[in-house]
Design a protein around this motif. Structure first.
Motif, PDB file in Angstrom:
ATOM      1  N   ASP A 102       0.811  -1.213   0.000  1.00 28.75           N
ATOM      2  CA  ASP A 102       0.000   0.000   0.000  1.00 28.75           C
ATOM      3  C   ASP A 102       0.844   1.263   0.000  1.00 28.75           C
ATOM      4  N   PRO A 103       0.432   2.264  -0.765  1.00 27.72           N
ATOM      5  CA  PRO A 103       1.062   3.580  -0.611  1.00 27.72           C
ATOM      6  C   PRO A 103       0.711   4.155   0.770  1.00 27.72           C
ATOM      7  N   ILE A 104       1.571   5.041   1.258  1.00 28.48           N
ATOM      8  CA  ILE A 104       1.398   5.567   2.617  1.00 28.48           C
ATOM      9  C   ILE A 104       1.292   7.095   2.576  1.00 28.48           C
ATOM     10  N   PHE A 105       0.250   7.629   3.189  1.00 23.86           N
ATOM     11  CA  PHE A 105       0.164   9.078   3.351  1.00 23.86           C
ATOM     12  C   PHE A 105       1.017   9.492   4.542  1.00 23.86           C
ATOM     13  N   ILE A 106       1.816  10.524   4.351  1.00 23.84           N
ATOM     14  CA  ILE A 106       2.540  11.128   5.470  1.00 23.84           C
ATOM     15  C   ILE A 106       2.035  12.573   5.586  1.00 23.84           C
ATOM     16  N   GLY A 173       3.451  19.523   3.249  1.00 19.42           N
ATOM     17  CA  GLY A 173       3.515  18.590   4.366  1.00 19.42           C
ATOM     18  C   GLY A 173       2.455  17.510   4.243  1.00 19.42           C
ATOM     19  N   VAL A 174       1.910  17.381   3.039  1.00 21.77           N
ATOM     20  CA  VAL A 174       0.976  16.281   2.732  1.00 21.77           C
ATOM     21  C   VAL A 174       1.605  15.520   1.567  1.00 21.77           C
ATOM     22  N   VAL A 175       2.026  14.295   1.809  1.00 26.38           N
ATOM     23  CA  VAL A 175       2.694  13.528   0.757  1.00 26.38           C
ATOM     24  C   VAL A 175       2.203  12.087   0.767  1.00 26.38           C
ATOM     25  N   VAL A 176       2.421  11.417  -0.364  1.00 26.20           N
ATOM     26  CA  VAL A 176       2.163   9.987  -0.385  1.00 26.20           C
ATOM     27  C   VAL A 176       3.454   9.311  -0.844  1.00 26.20           C
ATOM     28  N   ILE A 177       3.847   8.262  -0.136  1.00 25.96           N
ATOM     29  CA  ILE A 177       5.107   7.586  -0.449  1.00 25.96           C
ATOM     30  C   ILE A 177       4.854   6.086  -0.682  1.00 25.96           C
ATOM     31  N   ASN A 178       5.733   5.478  -1.465  1.00 25.67           N
ATOM     32  CA  ASN A 178       5.687   4.021  -1.587  1.00 25.67           C
ATOM     33  C   ASN A 178       6.445   3.410  -0.420  1.00 25.67           C
ATOM     34  N   SER A 179       6.047   2.201  -0.039  1.00 28.44           N
ATOM     35  CA  SER A 179       6.672   1.623   1.155  1.00 28.44           C
ATOM     36  C   SER A 179       8.164   1.332   0.935  1.00 28.44           C
TER      37      SER A 179
END
Ligand code: GDD
Ligand code: MG
Length: 396
Positions: A102-106, A173-179
């Motif tokens: 799953d992609p992760i929101f930070i 400060g809103v990002v989505v990252i791959n695990s």
């Protein structure tokens, strides 16, 4: 998707409010800042949200316990560092909750915007990106991370807190990252996403920027907190009615119990007030008061607004003038007092004929004597101000 909210740090820049409450729990529009992020993320169907903290006190613990009790579909899991790990370190620390495809929101816990998370995620997937940052253009980018993307959105440069002007598109400060980004972060070590991880990904050409949204602000300093409340109220008013009512209904079920009073409603309310409390006050523009009956008392001849947030159990005397300000829970204000562009902290007691103005911030349980003028003054918790202060000052 999965999600992690960065809620560490000390919030020193938001003192004196953060002397008494951790920054994520300071209320914006009568709701802890953190709630805005939690709600936006929950909407996407995220089941577990990791809350990364470097310090956890009783208030935050109680808040999370209550949140988890009240929300069945989503659970907040606390991940606590022994010492501050920066913005990337906490992600590594929470690896066991974030592993998988799953992609992760930070998400930073001290910002407010429209949170276009769904659109951000769609863009991330479409671009087969490794990290996708929600970008926003600001006038003064020097306090932020600046992004320089190409036409496709691929980031060519990322400069954290630039000393000279490089561009005005910033990291919200809103990002989505791959695990797989987890592999780049060292264990048990302070590590900054912005200074250590993003530059590596810029070199690999696998970091993108996505732009959407009409407003964004970092709430971490008083002036921006005050302005942020205004922007957010305007946004709520301008979004279409159904959507807003839906948001407000939800809010009413939970912490906020507030509403933006429409002009028609205000008239109604005023009539009711006249009958019930022999009161007659006027509202201009966006004013938020808790819906709970009798929780707020507003005296005769007051003029409130625009851009006013009144917290629960606030009592305001007669003939007061309040605009561009937030009055937090349990405050008492006397008669003929002016509050302009300021924040009045929880439980404070303000006298008669007082003026609190120009980015003043009063902490918890502050007392201000009759006739005092506080102009750009910060007052620490439990302190009193009994004479006028005209210059930018901190009352310790
Ligand atoms: N868990 C944890 N541990 N969280 C932390 C730590 C830490 O050691 N340090 C900071 N945080 C959290 C803060 O609570 C905040 O939500 C977020 O990480 C960002 O930290 P700030 O200290 O507020 O950083 P900033 O505002 O100077 O800069 C960051 O945000 C900007 C947007 O507001 C950067 O991400 C910039 O690139 C960005 O433009
Ligand atoms: Mg910040």
């Amino acid at each position: 998707p999965k999600a992690l909210i960065l809620a560490g740090g000390f919030g020193t820049r938001l003192r004196p409010l953060t002397f008494s409450k951790p920054k994520p729990l300071v209320e914006l529009l009568n709701k802890p800042m953190l709630m805005h992020q939690l709600e936006a993320i929950s909407k996407l169907g995220v089941k577990k949200i990791v809350l990364a903290v470097s310090d956890i006190g009783e208030t935050l613990q109680t808040f999370i316990k209550q949140f988890n009790q009240e929300n069945e579909t989503v659970e907040v899991i606390v991940s606590k560092e022994d010492y501050p790990l920066g913005t990337a370190g906490p992600i590594k620390l929470a690896e066991k909750h974030l592993k998988g495809d799953d992609p992760i929101f930070i998400v930073n816990s001290d910002i407010i915007c429209e949170f276009p998370l769904k659109e951000l995620l769609d863009f991330h997937v479409k671009k087969q990106s490794t990290v996708t940052i929600l970008g926003f253009k600001v006038e003064n980018p020097s306090r932020y991370g600046v992004i320089i993307p190409d036409k496709e959105g691929r980031v060519q440069r990322f400069v954290e807190k630039p000393q000279t002007f490089v561009g005005n598109l910033i990291n919200t400060g809103v990002v989505v990252i791959n695990s797989k980004v987890l592999e780049l972060i060292p264990e048990n070590k302070f590590c900054s996403l912005e200074r250590e991880i993003y530059p590596q990904l810029v070199d690999k050409q696998c970091i993108f920027c996505f732009q959407k949204g009409s407003f964004w602000i970092d709430l971490g300093i008083p002036t921006d907190y005050i302005f942020g409340a205004q922007l957010y109220m305007n946004y709520l008013r301008n979004t279409n009615r159904d959507e807003r009512n839906e948001t407000l209904n939800k809010l009413q079920q939970k912490f906020l119990k507030s509403d933006i009073i429409e002009n028609e409603m205000i008239e109604k309310e005023t009539q009711q007030q006249q009958q019930q409390q022999q009161s007659n006050f006027k509202i201009i523009g966006n004013v938020i008061v808790p819906q709970k009956e009798n929780s707020v008392k507003i005296g005769k001849g007051c003029i409130l607004g625009p851009n006013v947030v009144i917290g629960p159990n606030v009592t305001i005397g007669e003939g007061c003038r309040i605009f561009n300000s937030t009055i937090l829970e349990n405050v008492t204000i006397g008669n003929h007092t002016l509050v302009e562009g300021s924040v009045v902290g929880w439980k404070s007691k303000i006298g008669n004929w007082v003026q609190i103005r120009n980015n003043s911030v009063l902490g918890l349980d502050v007392t201000v004597g009759d006739n005092c003028v506080l102009n750009s003054v910060s007052v620490c918790p439990n302190k009193s101000a009994n004479k006028s202060i005209w210059e930018k000052t901190i009352v310790l």
